[in-house]
Write a protein that holds these residues in place. Sequence first.
Motif, PDB file in Angstrom:
ATOM      1  N   ARG A 169      48.030 -52.131  28.887  1.00  0.00           N
ATOM      2  CA  ARG A 169      49.447 -52.008  28.640  1.00  0.00           C
ATOM      3  C   ARG A 169      50.274 -52.394  29.850  1.00  0.00           C
ATOM      4  NH1 ARG A 169      49.721 -46.037  26.455  1.00  0.00           N
ATOM      5  NH2 ARG A 169      51.729 -46.159  27.488  1.00  0.00           N
ATOM      6  N   ASP A 195      51.838 -50.469  32.028  1.00  0.00           N
ATOM      7  CA  ASP A 195      53.092 -49.762  31.862  1.00  0.00           C
ATOM      8  C   ASP A 195      54.036 -49.929  33.033  1.00  0.00           C
ATOM      9  OD1 ASP A 195      52.405 -48.790  29.374  1.00  0.00           O
ATOM     10  OD2 ASP A 195      51.398 -47.031  30.181  1.00  0.00           O
ATOM     11  N   SER A 251      60.378 -51.046  28.257  1.00  0.00           N
ATOM     12  CA  SER A 251      59.663 -49.807  27.924  1.00  0.00           C
ATOM     13  C   SER A 251      60.630 -48.719  27.483  1.00  0.00           C
ATOM     14  CB  SER A 251      58.832 -49.340  29.121  1.00  0.00           C
ATOM     15  OG  SER A 251      59.656 -49.165  30.259  1.00  0.00           O
ATOM     16  N   GLU A 287      60.507 -46.677  24.003  1.00  0.00           N
ATOM     17  CA  GLU A 287      60.432 -45.217  24.022  1.00  0.00           C
ATOM     18  C   GLU A 287      61.486 -44.630  23.086  1.00  0.00           C
ATOM     19  OE1 GLU A 287      59.028 -41.548  24.620  1.00  0.00           O
ATOM     20  OE2 GLU A 287      58.118 -43.442  25.283  1.00  0.00           O
ATOM     21  N   ARG A 346      60.254 -45.216  19.612  1.00  0.00           N
ATOM     22  CA  ARG A 346      59.203 -44.232  19.309  1.00  0.00           C
ATOM     23  C   ARG A 346      59.833 -42.904  18.885  1.00  0.00           C
ATOM     24  NH1 ARG A 346      53.868 -42.884  21.018  1.00  0.00           N
ATOM     25  NH2 ARG A 346      53.651 -44.852  22.117  1.00  0.00           N
ATOM     26  N   PHE A 367      55.276 -52.821  18.083  1.00  0.00           N
ATOM     27  CA  PHE A 367      54.545 -51.771  18.795  1.00  0.00           C
ATOM     28  C   PHE A 367      53.115 -52.210  19.090  1.00  0.00           C
ATOM     29  CE2 PHE A 367      57.613 -48.354  17.346  1.00  0.00           C
ATOM     30  CZ  PHE A 367      57.920 -47.907  18.627  1.00  0.00           C
ATOM     31  N   GLN A 399      53.115 -54.479  21.950  1.00  0.00           N
ATOM     32  CA  GLN A 399      53.444 -53.752  23.174  1.00  0.00           C
ATOM     33  C   GLN A 399      52.325 -52.805  23.588  1.00  0.00           C
ATOM     34  OE1 GLN A 399      56.298 -55.428  24.632  1.00  0.00           O
ATOM     35  NE2 GLN A 399      56.882 -53.347  25.132  1.00  0.00           N
ATOM     36  N   GLU A 409      51.481 -50.214  22.087  1.00  0.00           N
ATOM     37  CA  GLU A 409      51.833 -48.855  21.668  1.00  0.00           C
ATOM     38  C   GLU A 409      51.272 -48.650  20.259  1.00  0.00           C
ATOM     39  OE1 GLU A 409      53.273 -46.683  23.522  1.00  0.00           O
ATOM     40  OE2 GLU A 409      54.177 -47.832  25.154  1.00  0.00           O
TER      41      GLU A 409
END
Length: 411
Positions: free
Chosen positions: A77, A79, A85, A89, A92, A179, A182, A184
Amino acid sequence: MAESTLGARVAELRRRRGLSQKELGAAIRRSESWVSQVERDVLPVERLSVLQRLADVLGVAVRDLRPEAAEPMAADRGDGHRPGSAVFEQLRLLLTGHPALEQLFGDEADRESAAKLPELRERVDLAWQLAHESRLVEVGSTLLELIPDLEHAARANATRRPEVLTLLSRAYQVAATAFTRQEEVDAAWVAADRALSAAEESGDALSVVAGTYRMAQAFLRLQRLEQAEQAARVSVAALAAQVEAEQPRPEVLSLYGSLQLMLAVIAATDGNRTAARAGLAAARTAADQLGEGRNDFDTEFGPTGVAVHAVAVAVELGDAGEALDTARTVDASTLSPDRQARFLVDVARAHAQRRQATEALEALLHAERLTPELVHTDHRARAVVRDLLQFAGRRPADELRELAGRAAVTP
């Protein structure tokens, strides 16, 4: 052994266990040639599932084979450098809880929202266009407003509800796709499940199949191959009768062919050559019936799509020569920037398997010009950059060093 390459570690551990290359290959469902290429560091091993099988047979932990793979999802990922991001988030969080709770308590929805159906459709189309261009941060920003608007519109006017729910399913599908790209994947799973629910409630059976396709993508990225295969295979079986009709609908052929391509990739990831070839053959038959490239349910299915997947399957199976031979016959210019870039990443992976560093770098730079965000964040593209850095040693070419900097990749 701590400072040795993956190939050297595998070879030493294999000999310690008293296994031949053929015996090791059979134990992990790979060929003797595949083991030989891995041990000579010609073929990188990127899949956690394959690393795990190797480790199990050799009697060690995955980190003993490849230390950087100890936490693969976090490493992939990236991060620390991933753009957008904060947007994802927020997206999400949007998936957390009920999507329109206030309306259940009598708060009046905007009664004009159903009348804005053409505008909502345009916004969903835009979100998918951004996804096809790998502009994922913009996808996320778009969905932050679009999904709540669609959820409210779906509850505003019962007569237009099925149409709005179909759009809502497409919006959740693009969220699942974004997602997944990404990394995720848990959020992708939730989004795909929301897409399935909206599609089923809309009464559009093909949208349900499309949502299942997005869920299979998430399972595949999670390396849950059995679940990915089950999702895809059940959908293929559901569509089989319609595909065999005298004049199957183009939308059915597109979904059926896309699912067969998914099954081919799943099989290749698992090292099953026979099943991978069967999936490609079934997809090719559907594409021939279709006769043209289409984008039904945002799948970009057609003859060219089958060809680029054939390259991806060959790379997964370690057949770099076949992948490059096929790639030379493909004109991917009719595909979206995202699909073109992914094709070029697969070409780069094939060149890297053959240690053709210059050609691999050229393919990556071409992909970067098309979709910088994809090359900087996709785990496969980043793995190729890492391999090229390792090939180059202490003196990488300027272009490679600069690309690694942009993608935040270290050897």
